[in-house]
Design a protein around this motif. Structure first.
Motif, mmCIF file in Angstrom:
data_model
loop_
_atom_site.group_PDB
_atom_site.id
_atom_site.type_symbol
_atom_site.label_atom_id
_atom_site.label_comp_id
_atom_site.label_asym_id
_atom_site.label_seq_id
_atom_site.Cartn_x
_atom_site.Cartn_y
_atom_site.Cartn_z
ATOM 1 N N THR A 23 44.410 38.933 -11.949
ATOM 2 C CA THR A 23 45.527 38.702 -11.038
ATOM 3 C C THR A 23 44.981 38.063 -9.759
ATOM 4 O O THR A 23 44.815 38.735 -8.739
ATOM 5 C CB THR A 23 46.237 40.031 -10.706
ATOM 6 O OG1 THR A 23 46.425 40.784 -11.898
ATOM 7 C CG2 THR A 23 47.590 39.791 -10.047
ATOM 8 N N ASN A 25 46.112 36.317 -7.464
ATOM 9 C CA ASN A 25 46.964 36.307 -6.271
ATOM 10 C C ASN A 25 47.320 37.710 -5.794
ATOM 11 O O ASN A 25 48.376 37.915 -5.192
ATOM 12 C CB ASN A 25 48.237 35.503 -6.523
ATOM 13 C CG ASN A 25 47.938 34.032 -6.671
ATOM 14 O OD1 ASN A 25 46.957 33.520 -6.125
ATOM 15 N ND2 ASN A 25 48.764 33.333 -7.421
ATOM 16 N N HIS A 26 46.454 38.663 -6.037
ATOM 17 C CA HIS A 26 46.687 40.041 -5.609
ATOM 18 C C HIS A 26 46.213 40.174 -4.164
ATOM 19 O O HIS A 26 45.015 40.283 -3.889
ATOM 20 C CB HIS A 26 45.932 41.001 -6.532
ATOM 21 C CG HIS A 26 46.359 42.419 -6.404
ATOM 22 N ND1 HIS A 26 46.137 43.174 -5.268
ATOM 23 C CD2 HIS A 26 47.005 43.222 -7.275
ATOM 24 C CE1 HIS A 26 46.613 44.382 -5.447
ATOM 25 N NE2 HIS A 26 47.153 44.444 -6.656
ATOM 26 N N PHE A 27 47.161 40.147 -3.246
ATOM 27 C CA PHE A 27 46.863 40.110 -1.805
ATOM 28 C C PHE A 27 45.975 41.272 -1.371
ATOM 29 O O PHE A 27 44.944 41.071 -0.715
ATOM 30 C CB PHE A 27 48.183 40.108 -1.028
ATOM 31 C CG PHE A 27 48.020 40.021 0.460
ATOM 32 C CD1 PHE A 27 47.577 38.853 1.055
ATOM 33 C CD2 PHE A 27 48.342 41.093 1.275
ATOM 34 C CE1 PHE A 27 47.437 38.752 2.433
ATOM 35 C CE2 PHE A 27 48.211 41.008 2.652
ATOM 36 C CZ PHE A 27 47.758 39.839 3.233
ATOM 37 N N SER A 52 41.521 33.038 1.094
ATOM 38 C CA SER A 52 42.432 33.057 -0.058
ATOM 39 C C SER A 52 43.639 33.946 0.218
ATOM 40 O O SER A 52 44.774 33.595 -0.118
ATOM 41 C CB SER A 52 41.701 33.537 -1.315
ATOM 42 O OG SER A 52 40.719 32.614 -1.698
ATOM 43 N N ALA A 53 43.387 35.094 0.842
ATOM 44 C CA ALA A 53 44.494 35.987 1.199
ATOM 45 C C ALA A 53 45.424 35.300 2.197
ATOM 46 O O ALA A 53 46.651 35.408 2.096
ATOM 47 C CB ALA A 53 43.960 37.294 1.778
ATOM 48 N N ASP A 55 45.888 32.061 2.533
ATOM 49 C CA ASP A 55 46.629 31.013 1.821
ATOM 50 C C ASP A 55 47.792 31.614 1.046
ATOM 51 O O ASP A 55 48.876 31.025 0.961
ATOM 52 C CB ASP A 55 45.710 30.264 0.854
ATOM 53 C CG ASP A 55 44.673 29.407 1.560
ATOM 54 O OD1 ASP A 55 44.831 29.117 2.776
ATOM 55 O OD2 ASP A 55 43.682 29.024 0.901
ATOM 56 N N LEU A 56 47.564 32.784 0.491
ATOM 57 C CA LEU A 56 48.590 33.455 -0.305
ATOM 58 C C LEU A 56 49.727 33.975 0.559
ATOM 59 O O LEU A 56 50.903 33.854 0.202
ATOM 60 C CB LEU A 56 47.946 34.606 -1.083
ATOM 61 C CG LEU A 56 48.812 35.372 -2.057
ATOM 62 C CD1 LEU A 56 49.316 34.450 -3.166
ATOM 63 C CD2 LEU A 56 48.023 36.527 -2.648
ATOM 64 N N ARG A 57 49.385 34.557 1.708
ATOM 65 C CA ARG A 57 50.381 35.144 2.614
ATOM 66 C C ARG A 57 50.153 34.598 4.016
ATOM 67 O O ARG A 57 49.555 35.245 4.865
ATOM 68 C CB ARG A 57 50.250 36.665 2.632
ATOM 69 C CG ARG A 57 50.664 37.399 1.386
ATOM 70 C CD ARG A 57 52.131 37.788 1.378
ATOM 71 N NE ARG A 57 52.616 38.285 2.646
ATOM 72 C CZ ARG A 57 52.567 39.553 3.043
ATOM 73 N NH1 ARG A 57 52.049 40.474 2.283
ATOM 74 N NH2 ARG A 57 53.045 39.893 4.225
ATOM 75 N N SER A 58 50.630 33.395 4.247
ATOM 76 C CA SER A 58 50.418 32.749 5.545
ATOM 77 C C SER A 58 51.168 33.448 6.673
ATOM 78 O O SER A 58 50.896 33.196 7.845
ATOM 79 C CB SER A 58 50.819 31.275 5.471
ATOM 80 O OG SER A 58 52.197 31.162 5.161
#
Length: 129
Positions: A23, A25-27, A52-53, A55-58
């Motif tokens: 997974t 995209n697991h923040f 990466s985190a 980018d996932l949750r700006s």
């Protein structure tokens, strides 16, 4: 998470990486993996996880905050302060950021700076909901 709480960061990172393998995209796993990498002295890997985190949750203040901690510990005060300002822009009514600014040992290199004191003052004056 138990391994993280027990400060067994190398072992914990192995399990967070397993989660991220299935997974990506697991923040929360990205953040925890970044913290494990940071605490085991791998700033490069920590930076990658935190970016990466972000980018996932700006919209989250946590990734730029964690990156700021890496910069502060690494001696790049200007970059750390810029990232902390970014975190504040995203924090809105989250009092956890103010508490972290006041107590996180990673930010100790910044605490005597006037611009950091101004940042803490700004955090104290964030609107609450």
């Amino acid at each position: 998470d138990l391994l993280f709480v027990e400060q067994e960061y190398t072992r914990a990172l192995t399990y967070y990486q397993r989660v991220l393998d299935t997974t990506p995209n697991h923040f929360a796993a990205l953040l925890q993996a970044g913290l494990c990498a940071q605490r085991t002295g791998n700033a490069g890997a920590a930076t990658s996880y935190f970016e990466s985190a972000g980018d996932l949750r700006s919209d989250s203040w946590i990734p730029p905050y964690n990156l700021a901690c890496l910069k502060a510990v690494g001696g790049d005060a200007e970059a750390a302060l810029a990232l902390l300002n970014e975190a504040l822009d995203k924090a809105a009514a989250d009092s956890a950021l103010l508490q972290a600014l006041q107590s996180d040992p990673d930010l100790a290199p910044l605490r005597d700076r006037e611009d950091f004191k101004g940042l803490v003052l700004r955090a104290q004056n964030l609107p609450t909901s």
